[in-house]
Design a protein around this motif. Structure first.
Motif, PDB file in Angstrom:
ATOM      1  N   SER A 131     -58.614 -14.276 -21.204  1.00 10.82           N
ATOM      2  CA  SER A 131     -58.942 -13.940 -22.587  1.00 10.82           C
ATOM      3  C   SER A 131     -57.805 -14.364 -23.515  1.00 10.82           C
ATOM      4  O   SER A 131     -56.666 -14.576 -23.087  1.00 10.82           O
ATOM      5  CB  SER A 131     -59.187 -12.434 -22.727  1.00 10.82           C
ATOM      6  N   TYR A 132     -58.138 -14.458 -24.790  1.00 12.03           N
ATOM      7  CA  TYR A 132     -57.127 -14.803 -25.793  1.00 12.03           C
ATOM      8  C   TYR A 132     -56.030 -13.744 -25.821  1.00 12.03           C
ATOM      9  O   TYR A 132     -54.850 -14.064 -25.979  1.00 12.03           O
ATOM     10  CB  TYR A 132     -57.790 -14.922 -27.160  1.00 12.03           C
ATOM     11  N   MET A 133     -56.400 -12.480 -25.646  1.00  5.07           N
ATOM     12  CA  MET A 133     -55.409 -11.396 -25.652  1.00  5.07           C
ATOM     13  C   MET A 133     -54.484 -11.487 -24.443  1.00  5.07           C
ATOM     14  O   MET A 133     -53.287 -11.222 -24.542  1.00  5.07           O
ATOM     15  CB  MET A 133     -56.109 -10.041 -25.690  1.00  5.07           C
ATOM     16  N   GLN A 134     -55.035 -11.859 -23.285  1.00  8.99           N
ATOM     17  CA  GLN A 134     -54.200 -12.034 -22.095  1.00  8.99           C
ATOM     18  C   GLN A 134     -53.194 -13.161 -22.306  1.00  8.99           C
ATOM     19  O   GLN A 134     -52.031 -13.053 -21.913  1.00  8.99           O
ATOM     20  CB  GLN A 134     -55.074 -12.346 -20.873  1.00  8.99           C
ATOM     21  N   LEU A 135     -53.660 -14.236 -22.938  1.00  9.20           N
ATOM     22  CA  LEU A 135     -52.781 -15.373 -23.206  1.00  9.20           C
ATOM     23  C   LEU A 135     -51.656 -14.960 -24.147  1.00  9.20           C
ATOM     24  O   LEU A 135     -50.488 -15.306 -23.931  1.00  9.20           O
ATOM     25  CB  LEU A 135     -53.609 -16.504 -23.830  1.00  9.20           C
ATOM     26  N   GLN A 136     -52.009 -14.199 -25.193  1.00 12.28           N
ATOM     27  CA  GLN A 136     -51.000 -13.731 -26.148  1.00 12.28           C
ATOM     28  C   GLN A 136     -50.004 -12.790 -25.472  1.00 12.28           C
ATOM     29  O   GLN A 136     -48.813 -12.793 -25.795  1.00 12.28           O
ATOM     30  CB  GLN A 136     -51.680 -13.023 -27.327  1.00 12.28           C
ATOM     31  N   HIS A 137     -50.505 -11.979 -24.530  1.00 13.92           N
ATOM     32  CA  HIS A 137     -49.621 -11.077 -23.787  1.00 13.92           C
ATOM     33  C   HIS A 137     -48.606 -11.871 -22.959  1.00 13.92           C
ATOM     34  O   HIS A 137     -47.414 -11.542 -22.939  1.00 13.92           O
ATOM     35  CB  HIS A 137     -50.454 -10.183 -22.873  1.00 13.92           C
ATOM     36  N   LEU A 138     -49.079 -12.927 -22.317  1.00 14.09           N
ATOM     37  CA  LEU A 138     -48.180 -13.770 -21.523  1.00 14.09           C
ATOM     38  C   LEU A 138     -47.141 -14.452 -22.405  1.00 14.09           C
ATOM     39  O   LEU A 138     -45.966 -14.551 -22.040  1.00 14.09           O
ATOM     40  CB  LEU A 138     -48.981 -14.822 -20.753  1.00 14.09           C
ATOM     41  N   LEU A 139     -47.575 -14.917 -23.584  1.00 16.09           N
ATOM     42  CA  LEU A 139     -46.642 -15.569 -24.496  1.00 16.09           C
ATOM     43  C   LEU A 139     -45.613 -14.575 -25.025  1.00 16.09           C
ATOM     44  O   LEU A 139     -44.456 -14.920 -25.257  1.00 16.09           O
ATOM     45  CB  LEU A 139     -47.402 -16.218 -25.658  1.00 16.09           C
ATOM     46  N   SER A 140     -46.028 -13.335 -25.210  1.00 16.45           N
ATOM     47  CA  SER A 140     -45.095 -12.290 -25.630  1.00 16.45           C
ATOM     48  C   SER A 140     -44.045 -12.050 -24.550  1.00 16.45           C
ATOM     49  O   SER A 140     -42.850 -11.917 -24.842  1.00 16.45           O
ATOM     50  CB  SER A 140     -45.874 -11.000 -25.917  1.00 16.45           C
ATOM     51  N   LEU A 141     -44.495 -12.017 -23.297  1.00 15.31           N
ATOM     52  CA  LEU A 141     -43.559 -11.873 -22.174  1.00 15.31           C
ATOM     53  C   LEU A 141     -42.610 -13.065 -22.093  1.00 15.31           C
ATOM     54  O   LEU A 141     -41.414 -12.920 -21.800  1.00 15.31           O
ATOM     55  CB  LEU A 141     -44.331 -11.739 -20.860  1.00 15.31           C
TER      56      LEU A 141
END
Length: 202
Positions: free
Chosen positions: A173-183
């Motif tokens: 999901s887009y949110m999962q991708l954003q979470h990974l980028l935040s990490l």
């Protein structure tokens, strides 16, 4: 990925592919399925084609933006009109059946426009997600190596080789991708949020 071809070249538009028993099964937007022998070169070429599809989706983005704004405007106008009629009914001593039918029709039309706007917005989010991945592919795979033992990695991966590719984006999901980028940002890795067509010739 979704069909970004706008039906112009759907016969050549790759939606995704699956690897099974040494065969790559390629799914096209027109519903056809093609089979290729599994090899590093064949998979690399498919991923490059898919990348070009995302980077060349200007018409798809434009049409969905226009459709989204058009549906939102219609939704708001219908809502205002429906509210006006409802108020007339409320303050009327003897509301007519015609008014009630009109309110019902307006409500149905609002639902239709709401669904249309949701579909257009969903298409835009899908395209943004794929653009985000293309601009951060190296960074995303680096952070996944850093968090290799965490639930993030186990939840995101459906492939045995543990390398995230554009073909995997249907399962992320887009949110999962954003979470990974935040990490990734927290771990000092460079994150690109511009989503420009910087990879067009790569």
């Amino acid at each position: 990925m979704r069909d970004y071809s706008c039906k112009d070249e759907s016969v050549d538009f790759i939606k995704n592919y699956k690897v099974d028993a040494g065969i790559i099964k390629v799914n096209y937007a027109n519903g056809l399925v093609d089979e290729k022998l599994l090899s590093t070169d064949n998979e690399r070429r498919l991923l490059e084609e898919m990348k070009e599809q995302v980077l060349g989706a200007d018409k798809f983005r434009y049409l969905n933006k226009v459709a989204f704004l058009k549906s939102i405007r219609k939704f708001l106008k219908l809502g205002a009109f429906g509210s006006f009629v409802s108020l007339l009914m409320f303050f009327s001593k003897s509301p007519s059946i015609l008014m009630a039918i009109l309110v019902a029709i307006v409500a149905v039309l609002m639902v239709v426009e709401g669904v249309k706007s949701f579909i257009s917005l969903s298409n835009l989010i899908d395209l943004d997600k794929n653009m985000c991945f293309i601009n951060n592919e190296v960074t995303l795979n680096k952070i996944l190596n850093i968090i290799h033992s965490s639930t993030d990695r186990r939840r995101l991966f459906m492939r045995s080789n543990m390398v995230l590719t554009l073909n995997d984006m249907d399962h992320v999901s887009y949110m999962q991708l954003q979470h990974l980028l935040s990490l990734a940002s927290e771990n000092g890795l460079e994150v690109n949020y511009s989503y420009k067509r910087t990879y067009k010739n790569s």
